[in-house]
Design an enzyme around this catalytic site. Structure first.
Site, PDB file in Angstrom:
ATOM      1  N   GLU A 103       0.920  -1.054   0.035  1.00 45.95           N
ATOM      2  CA  GLU A 103       0.055   0.091   0.001  1.00 45.95           C
ATOM      3  C   GLU A 103       1.097   1.146  -0.109  1.00 45.95           C
ATOM      4  OE1 GLU A 103      -3.881   1.641   2.664  1.00 45.95           O
ATOM      5  OE2 GLU A 103      -2.259   0.552   3.530  1.00 45.95           O
ATOM      6  N   LYS A 178     -10.321   0.294  -2.255  1.00 40.70           N
ATOM      7  CA  LYS A 178     -10.131   0.222  -1.096  1.00 40.70           C
ATOM      8  C   LYS A 178     -11.647   0.704  -0.513  1.00 40.70           C
ATOM      9  CE  LYS A 178      -7.655   0.603   3.219  1.00 40.70           C
ATOM     10  NZ  LYS A 178      -6.587   1.295   3.879  1.00 40.70           N
ATOM     11  N   CYS A 220      -4.933  -3.775   2.994  1.00 42.74           N
ATOM     12  CA  CYS A 220      -4.597  -3.358   4.466  1.00 42.74           C
ATOM     13  C   CYS A 220      -5.788  -3.363   5.503  1.00 42.74           C
ATOM     14  CB  CYS A 220      -4.093  -1.811   4.794  1.00 42.74           C
ATOM     15  SG  CYS A 220      -3.288  -1.677   6.110  1.00 42.74           S
TER      16      CYS A 220
END
Length: 344
Positions: A103, A178, A220
């Site tokens: 990321e 995301k 993440c």
């Protein structure tokens, strides 16, 4: 169960580590659980070519090799690209078919204003450089979290945290934005409010067939939501990837245990490229990039500092585990299909 796992050291241009090996849980114990299960003994090597004299079965070296790159991004985009490109080229030299970057591989800014200023559209110069890099090296690239100015940039003045998958010809084959934004305040780690500059993505991306297997994309904070991983494996994922920038407090407490849990419950390989070290005066990351196999064993691991570790993906092993432990056949969606929704 006690597992014996030894860490791999990372690669850096000035230091070429010795080969490191990690074996899966003791063969006797797994054999009791799953009679007839074939367990390859070699599962990983670090960034160095195989010595000629090393005795390894030819079949294990025919398995696809993936590379996990660990970096320390800063606000300097040009320097970040130089560092990532060096690791990707090393991965290609060692025979990897797919390299994973963490990321924020493009940059980590000091504040939301700088984040927005440094962001680019997918058709910008930086993605063009990575497209050329993928073609040059002839391998797939998982670009784990790009600060993307989307088509709604002019209206929103906010960006997406976008996971981009490139094939070996440099073509964009998948983009995942995301969906779970990290708005948290952890004592000792400092507040983080990703939604100050970022819009949550609208949907999941279907797993993508790659030379290493079908890859399900996440980023993440997504790893804290098992519903997402279960949805990806239901759609056919064999490899889940969580490119990350975990903090110094949550990292030691949750990083490895969450990754191993996602691998065990989905019976997938889990690949997690991570940011490490101090990015600037306001932020640092935990590192410890790793690959976890479907049994939950860490089969490759980076230690401190930028570097790369490599692991082989054995999909026949994955299928055997799913056969001997058919948990997805035993699920009861009639009882918990609404899991994750608020109570009425």
């Amino acid at each position: 169960m006690v597992l014996a796992v030894s860490s791999c050291r990372t690669y850096s241009p000035s230091h070429r580590p010795r080969l490191g090996f990690i074996t899966r849980p003791p063969h006797q114990l797994l054999s009791l659980l799953c009679p007839g299960l074939r367990i390859p003994r070699l599962s990983v090597h670090c960034a160095q070519p195989r010595p000629r004299a090393m005795a390894v079965s030819s079949s294990s070296w025919e398995l696809p090799l993936v590379a996990v790159c660990q970096v320390t991004s800063t606000p300097d985009k040009q320097q970040n690209f130089k560092t990532c490109a060096e690791l990707v080229r090393e991965a290609a030299r060692l025979g990897a078919c797919l390299a994973f970057l963490p990321e924020a591989f493009d940059f980590i800014a000091r504040d939301p204003a700088e984040t927005l200023r440094l962001s680019e559209p997918l058709g910008g110069k930086l993605l063009g450089d990575y497209t050329q890099l993928a073609r040059e090296c002839g391998l797939w690239l998982s670009l784990g979290g790009f600060h993307e100015r989307g088509q709604d940039w002019e209206q929103t003045q906010k960006i997406y945290n976008c996971h981009v998958l490139l094939n070996s010809k440099g073509s964009v084959v998948a983009t995942y934005r995301k969906t779970h934004l990290c708005d948290v305040e952890i004592p000792g780690q400092g507040p983080m409010c990703e939604s100050n500059s970022t819009i949550p993505g609208p949907s999941l991306e279907a797993p993508v067939s790659t030379p290493a297997g079908k890859v399900g994309l996440a980023i993440c904070y997504d790893m804290r939501f098992p519903e997402l991983s279960l949805a990806l494996v239901k759609a056919g994922a064999e490899i889940l990837t969580y490119p990350s920038a975990f903090g110094s407090v949550t990292g030691p407490a949750h990083w490895e245990v969450l990754l191993r849990a996602r691998a065990i419950e989905t019976q997938c390989y889990v690949v997690a490229a991570a940011q490490c070290g101090r990015h600037h005066e306001k932020r640092a990351s935990y590192g410890h990039s790793m690959v976890v196999d479907p049994w939950g064993t860490v089969v490759a691991r980076c230690s401190e500092g930028p570097g790369v570790c490599l692991a082989r993906i054995d999909l026949s092993y994955l299928q055997q585990l799913r056969q001997y432990l058919p948990v997805f056949q035993h699920r009861r969606p009639d009882l918990y299909d609404s899991l994750g929704h608020p109570r009425s």
